[in-house]
Scaffold this active site. Structure first.
Site, PDB file in Angstrom:
ATOM      1  N   GLY A  29      17.457  10.770 -26.069  1.00 27.11           N
ATOM      2  CA  GLY A  29      16.730   9.537 -25.753  1.00 27.11           C
ATOM      3  C   GLY A  29      16.615   8.652 -26.966  1.00 27.11           C
ATOM      4  O   GLY A  29      17.336   8.839 -27.948  1.00 27.11           O
ATOM      5  N   ASN A  30      15.751   7.656 -26.911  1.00 24.47           N
ATOM      6  CA  ASN A  30      15.501   6.818 -28.084  1.00 24.47           C
ATOM      7  C   ASN A  30      14.056   6.337 -28.058  1.00 24.47           C
ATOM      8  O   ASN A  30      13.321   6.629 -27.124  1.00 24.47           O
ATOM      9  CB  ASN A  30      16.508   5.657 -28.149  1.00 24.47           C
ATOM     10  N   ARG A  31      13.646   5.604 -29.093  1.00 25.31           N
ATOM     11  CA  ARG A  31      12.237   5.275 -29.289  1.00 25.31           C
ATOM     12  C   ARG A  31      11.756   4.052 -28.517  1.00 25.31           C
ATOM     13  O   ARG A  31      10.631   3.604 -28.726  1.00 25.31           O
ATOM     14  CB  ARG A  31      11.973   5.047 -30.783  1.00 25.31           C
TER      15      ARG A  31
END
Ligand code: C5P
Length: 219
Positions: A29-31
């Site tokens: 995923g990412n932030r």
């Protein structure tokens, strides 16, 4: 009060991260928090636009008057965005994964005795923004985002041209008080013949300021 330029238009917004599954319990995923895209969708709906929000996995309330479609992966977001066309305006605020695992393991990947590493094969995802911009049902205005840690101006202008979009909002990530997860941000907005700096300001205010630029560009 005069009628808002966005009233009655169909505005399609993508927001949040995408999660790319590795196995039944793990993902890449990412932030991205989704705050910017949700704020844009909320502002568009307030201004009278028929607003569709394609949302990656985020913990945010659906803004009033917004038609929300939840997705998880980049491939699902690609399908949901294209299925929501035609639209007058597309704003791609999602942080879409550029790479996804080539295969999803059926069972949980186990540590193997004697093996200290694990190599994952990743493949490119489809570029949703570029595909919307080259679609037969291309919206009148296609707006992208760019989260940058390096040369903001050069990268934003390069994306504007390569993806054949009309406007790009670039912001710095990886520093405190800006970009992912933060409530405030600064947007550097580029179009073919204009450059504007919006903020620093709360993402809710930036959403309205960005929609003012979008409305001006439509005229
Ligand atoms: O090339 P880069 O990922 O930095 O471009 C960011 C812009 O492109 C964002 O608007 C993002 O939503 C969009 N994008 C996309 N599909 C991808 C990758 C990025 O729509 N697979």
């Amino acid at each position: 009060m005069s009628r808002d330029a966005l009233a009655g238009l169909r505005v399609l917004v993508s927001a949040g991260p995408t999660f790319e599954d590795i196995d039944p319990v793990r993902f890449i995923g990412n932030r991205s928090s989704g705050k910017t895209g949700f704020a844009i969708a909320a502002a568009a709906a307030r201004r009278g636009a028929e607003t569709v929000l394609v949302a990656g996995p985020v913990a945010l309330e659906t803004p009033a008057g917004v038609d929300r479609r939840d997705v998880r992966s980049a491939a699902q977001m690609h399908a949901a965005v294209l299925a929501a066309l035609p639209a007058d305006i597309y704003i791609g605020a999602a942080a879409v994964a550029d790479f996804t695992p080539a295969t999803v393991a059926e069972g949980k990947i186990k540590k193997r005795p004697g093996s200290e590493g694990l190599v994952l094969e990743l493949v490119r995802t489809a570029d949703i923004l570029a595909d919307v911009a080259s679609h037969a049902l291309r919206p009148r205005l296609v707006v992208g985002f760019a989260a940058e840690t390096g040369d903001l101006d050069a990268n934003a202008r390069e994306k504007l041209q390569r993806k054949r979009i009309d406007m790009i909002a670039a912001n710095r990530v990886g520093i405190a008080g800006s970009g992912f997860e933060a409530d405030d941000n600064t947007l550097h907005v580029f179009s073919a013949d204009d450059r504007q700096v919006l903020g620093p300001a709360p993402k809710t205010e930036l959403a309205d300021a960005l929609l003012d630029l979008v409305a001006a560009q439509l005229r």
